[in-house]
Design an enzyme around this catalytic site. Structure first.
Site, short mmCIF file in Angstrom:
data_model
loop_
_atom_site.label_atom_id
_atom_site.label_comp_id
_atom_site.label_asym_id
_atom_site.label_seq_id
_atom_site.Cartn_x
_atom_site.Cartn_y
_atom_site.Cartn_z
N TYR A 143 0.84 -1.19 0.00
CA TYR A 143 0.00 0.00 0.00
C TYR A 143 0.88 1.24 0.00
CZ TYR A 143 -3.57 3.40 1.30
OH TYR A 143 -4.41 4.48 1.31
N ASP A 235 9.45 3.05 0.59
CA ASP A 235 8.34 3.72 1.25
C ASP A 235 8.43 3.44 2.75
OD1 ASP A 235 5.96 4.59 2.29
OD2 ASP A 235 4.68 3.61 0.81
N LYS A 264 3.60 9.89 8.97
CA LYS A 264 3.31 9.44 10.33
C LYS A 264 4.23 10.07 11.36
CE LYS A 264 1.10 5.21 8.66
NZ LYS A 264 -0.31 5.57 8.83
#
Length: 448
Positions: A143, A235, A264
């Site tokens: 994702y 990522d 995050k």
């Protein structure tokens, strides 16, 4: 547990928001999600006053937990009180950029944006602009945010949009391959190598149950992309400043990507994303280069202050020793519980990430003496090796409905808040305690 207020709030939400939520995963809880009133250390208190040990931590950003240390809180409040935002640069964004460049070996320059999705979208555009190529290789089930270039399923021979609204012409340029499959990756480069702009992967699949790379796999991707003149994008939206400490997962695995995406933790709990990497590549972003990228809220001073103070606090106060120590205890003790009660299941994770995957097969209770004790490490000598998840498909084939419809509710009934489905990570924060861990382990024993 009483949930009358959450039910009433969800009923109201359904009238004004699609599915009653603003992010699809929040609706995975059935028959309806509970609404949080506030956080408290390593816990959340919902709209009905129920107190739960929180292992979701905002899906990863809250390294320090819900109660921010005084220096972090003060920096946030000061920047918020001085003005919401300005549309011009501020000193604190330079400070945070310098901190990241100083601690992450592959990052020479960085561009801040507003979400992990924006970071990966911009990274894909940057890779295409820099190489002059069109195709992006991703991992099946990986994702990389809600963006057209990665909302793609199928395989490299027949990529298909995984969402309505994504044109087939977009999907044709994205080539999904299984994680940990070197042969499949070589085949894709043999077929499309001259038009592959980049390979993009998480160092650890974090949105598909936590799947670790096999030994040498990330190094293989680094070598293969170099060989074909493609870029290697790591990522680290989930793993950045969580796995491997301040050096991120790339330092733990010993690989150096061309581009790294962040999110995050780098924003200390506020909306954030970032794209970092080699200077001559990142400088292709406007205004120094031809790849357009801009954002009104990029480098927002409150977010920058929260991220900087969070990372500085982590560097100075033993945060990683604490969260990694609790994570190791969770995984180790969960491995013992699973071996006794559900030997077909797999404990996964590393550092301050953990999860139990409801895999359907295993070597049997009497064959686990030499199994990994601190979460699956893809160790070929482990008796579980042939049964532990190697890619997203392996996790998808687990008992995901049992996890979501039966197990999750049993854990919540005992006051434990786990991620909303089988696929999302669970995270330890600096605010969690040994008591939280003990309570959680007892709940696992009961629920399993």
């Amino acid at each position: 547990m009483n949930d009358d207020n959450s039910r009433e709030l969800y009923d109201r939400a359904l009238s004004v928001m699609p599915g009653g939520v603003n992010s699809a995963v929040r609706a995975a809880i059935e028959p309806y999600p509970f609404f949080v009133q506030k956080g408290d250390g390593g816990h959340v208190i919902d709209a009905d006053g129920n107190r739960l040990v929180d292992w979701v931590m905002g899906l990863g950003p809250l390294l320090l937990g819900h109660d921010l240390p005084d220096q972090v809180r003060a920096a946030i409040q000061q920047n918020a009180s001085e003005g919401p935002m300005y549309g011009t640069p501020t000193e604190v964004e330079v400070d945070l950029a310098e901190f990241v460049v100083r601690h992450v070996p592959s990052v020479e320059k960085i561009r801040f944006v507003n979400s992990g999705t924006e970071a990966t979208t911009s990274a894909v555009r940057l890779a295409r602009g820099y190489t002059g190529r069109n195709k992006i290789v991703v991992m099946q089930g990986g994702y990389h945010g809600a963006q057209e270039s990665t909302l793609v399923e199928g395989d490299a021979e027949n990529p298909q949009p995984s969402s309505a609204g994504v044109p087939h012409s977009f999907a044709e340029h994205t080539l999904p391959v299984p994680f940990n499959d070197e042969d499949a990756m070589r085949a894709v480069f043999e077929e499309h190598g001259e038009d592959i702009a980049a390979v993009m992967t998480e160092p650890i699949l974090g949105n598909y149950g936590i799947v670790s790379p096999e030994d040498g796999y990330l190094e293989f991707l680094r070598e293969l992309t170099d060989e074909h003149g493609s870029l290697f994008i790591l990522d680290e939206v989930i793993t950045g400043f969580r796995v491997g400490g301040l050096g991120c997962a790339q330092s733990e695995f010993g690989v150096t990507p061309d581009i790294t995406t962040f999110g995050k933790i780098i924003g200390g709990g506020f909306p954030v994303g970032a794209i970092g990497g080699k200077a001559h590549i990142i400088e292709q972003f406007a205004p120094s280069g031809p790849v357009f990228q801009a954002g009104t809220f990029s480098g927002h001073p409150v977010t920058m202050a929260a991220g900087l103070e969070t990372l500085q606090f982590a560097a100075e106060n033993g945060v990683y020793d604490h969260v990694n120590g609790l994570g190791e205890r969770l995984r180790t003790d969960l491995s013992e519980i699973v071996a006794d009660q559900a030997p077909e299941y797999t404990v996964v994770g590393t550092d301050s990430m953990f999860k139990v995957i409801f895999t359907r097969a295993g070597p049997g209770k009497n064959s686990l003496d030499e199994a990994c004790t601190d979460g699956c490490r893809q160790n070929p000598t482990c008796p579980r090796y042939d049964h532990c998840p190697k890619n997203a498909a392996d996790v998808k084939n687990a008992e995901t409905e049992r996890w979501r419809r039966v197990f999750w509710g049993q854990m919540k009934a005992q006051g434990i808040f786990l991620s909303q489905n089988q696929f999302e990570c669970q995270f330890v924060s600096y605010a969690h305690t040994d008591e939280d861990v003990e309570r959680t382990l007892e709940a696992y024993k009961e629920a399993l």
